[in-house]
Design an enzyme around this catalytic site. Sequence first.
Site, PDB file in Angstrom:
ATOM      1  N   ASP A   1       2.829   9.283  -3.918  1.00  0.00           N
ATOM      2  CA  ASP A   1       2.329   8.505  -3.022  1.00  0.00           C
ATOM      3  C   ASP A   1       2.060   7.197  -3.353  1.00  0.00           C
ATOM      4  O   ASP A   1       2.685   6.493  -4.480  1.00  0.00           O
ATOM      5  CB  ASP A   1       0.722   9.227  -3.044  1.00  0.00           C
ATOM      6  CG  ASP A   1      -0.255   8.775  -1.651  1.00  0.00           C
ATOM      7  OD1 ASP A   1       0.371   8.374  -0.725  1.00  0.00           O
ATOM      8  OD2 ASP A   1      -1.059   9.676  -1.677  1.00  0.00           O
ATOM      9  N   TRP A   2       1.993   6.392  -2.261  1.00  0.00           N
ATOM     10  CA  TRP A   2       2.024   4.870  -2.033  1.00  0.00           C
ATOM     11  C   TRP A   2       1.150   4.337  -3.226  1.00  0.00           C
ATOM     12  O   TRP A   2       0.115   4.272  -3.509  1.00  0.00           O
ATOM     13  CB  TRP A   2       1.542   4.420  -0.665  1.00  0.00           C
ATOM     14  CG  TRP A   2       3.084   4.047   0.104  1.00  0.00           C
ATOM     15  CD1 TRP A   2       3.223   2.787   0.670  1.00  0.00           C
ATOM     16  CD2 TRP A   2       4.158   5.040   0.337  1.00  0.00           C
ATOM     17  NE1 TRP A   2       4.269   2.755   1.114  1.00  0.00           N
ATOM     18  CE2 TRP A   2       5.173   4.044   1.092  1.00  0.00           C
ATOM     19  CE3 TRP A   2       4.613   6.042  -0.242  1.00  0.00           C
ATOM     20  CZ2 TRP A   2       6.322   4.579   1.410  1.00  0.00           C
ATOM     21  CZ3 TRP A   2       5.603   6.637   0.184  1.00  0.00           C
ATOM     22  CH2 TRP A   2       6.614   5.676   0.918  1.00  0.00           C
TER      23      TRP A   2
END
Length: 703
Positions: free
Chosen positions: A249-250
Amino acid sequence: MPFDDFNTAQPDPAIEAEIDGLLEELTLEEKVYMMSGHGFHYYFTQVDNRQFGQRAYAAGSGCERLGIEPLYFSDGPRGKRHKEATTCFPVPMARAATFDVDLEERIGKAIGVEARALGVTLSGTICINLLRHPGWGRAQETYGEDPFQLGEFGAALCRGVQAHNVIATVKHFAVNSVENTRFKIDVSIDERTLREVYLPHFKRTLDAGCGSVMSAYNKVNGEYCAHNRHLLTDILKGDWGFNGFVHSDWVLGVHGVDAAEAGLDIENPEGVKFGKKLVAAVNTGEVSQQAIDQAVRRILRTQMRFAREPDPREYSRDDLACEEHVALALEAAEKSIVLLKNEGILPFDRRQLSTLAVIGRLADVENLGDKGSSRVTPPYSVTILEGLRKLVGADIEILFDDGSDHDRAVAVAEAADAVLCVKGFTWKEEGEFIPGDEALDSDDPNSRSTSGGDRHHLRLRPEDEALIGKIAARHSKVAVALVGGSAIMKNAWHMDVGAIAMTWYSGMEGGTAIARVLFGDRVPSGKLPFTVPKHEDDLPFFDPAALEIEYGPLHGYTKLDAEGIEAAYPFGFGLSYTQFEYGAAQVKLTSDEIVVEAKVTNTGSLRADEVAQCYVGFPGSAVDRPVKLLRGFERITIEPGESATVSFTLSPRDLAYYDVASKSWRIENIRYAFYVAASSRTETDKAAHLDAPAHWSGLSFPA
């Protein structure tokens, strides 16, 4: 489908041989470069004024020297996330309420087409985290509380997106059901609960050929998901045979180079923890060369397989929010609306109404869902007020009041023949938790503020509940349209009004769809993809500020069933403008499957859709199991006075439980119950029963 065997068949030998050659030619630095995204920070801070999702980001792979293109990523559970105008579909939770997997696959194809038109090759479209508690802020991005339904919808969306050679990402792996503390929370969970409740939908989506997995931010049993070898290597790549790659995820999804050894293949959006640090770790022996080569192989294997499939068509900017896709958004919105209560108020009768009061500011604002990573900016959106006015034209006068002054709103309501109160939430109250460092709704940095996140309770605002009560006390024909992404408690006012409809964040054509259903141009057919309890205490413990939490095997309808508690609105519930009657279930056995059938009759006067649901029960089980579990659903259209037979085919695995000792799925030698019903509130006297076939008893299946 071109990719449905991606994770169930051996990789293409020709591609593997080509990758062998590339691994020989690539330097360590080039390999590690491929294991992270590049350019996000520059665009985010220097070009896009800290606005996320304005373009497709380079998110792994890429070697200019060898002519290897990067993967280009865009988010988008409800449409493509981009600065250009794209189709905004209803949020996934609304689409789950349709129980229409064919529709979901068609939506996936539309998203895939728009992805290709924007140069996207990796799409973060499939969010299937389980709704353990309806207060979860990102509930709107997923499909509900039931693992079976999550898996069927995830697989359908995957097939659609990948039909246009876009690599689909399924997220967030795994056990991600709290928003506000998602970066830190540690979820304790036993192996059986993990396998039976929180992972089956991921496996179902991967079995449909999904090419990529996004790891979650949270910890599971003490390890961050991107560093969790048990999740990424033992289960995902080992037990399940996943052939694709895992990316983080970012921004805050990776915490060190050890993630590479645990099974993370790409750090997104930049090589902050990988990059130079990972090169150094390989050179010192902290991370093996084998881990690097395996990651690069998975990236290239997936990229090459998808890039070399012949395109089914050409793509251009003309595909963005085109007429076909907008019509699809309208169809989804119409089918998603759930009628929860109706005492003769709906549908509104054009012949009897000269005035309709519409009360509530949400009727007159664009309200498409949260403004986090799933945000979509369509070329237009139809509000509820616009939809109503367009539908009735000059025939009915629409009296609107935003409800800010209760006395004024009550007076407007009293002056009308009928009243529609529009109440609920916006991106400010629920959705992805956005800390106050991103300007998502303004170009003015001074306007940045925290928004979204988990809900601390499930009720409407006190002032909204009070206004509904005041209007209902003065008017006999009051309907309430609820806007939101998950369960809303109605205890304070539901007895006072004549009709209640859940309309969700219904996409760019939502106002059109809602108006058509309220006035009877369309018959409501949506069903709840979650349980609405009578009391919030009936739900599992939920604390948006928790840093540690334990997840047990029961939630939603399985918890209420086990405790003998009646729901206010059960999972799968939804009324219609007609009525349906269910016959008793019938069960047939073949050598390798069970077929469950039942007759459904439309006893009303309107042609309409119904969603029939199949549940399996486990009476007499020696293992602690739910009372029943969803194992099938079918959306059917029935003419008034006619009947249709619904049929569900179940495999032995549909009866199995996960046996921790043997690390396999096993079938008990017991008598099973089979129900076909309009919701999870099944009628026991209409159940069919069947002993486990002798050749099934004791069967086990790989983990």
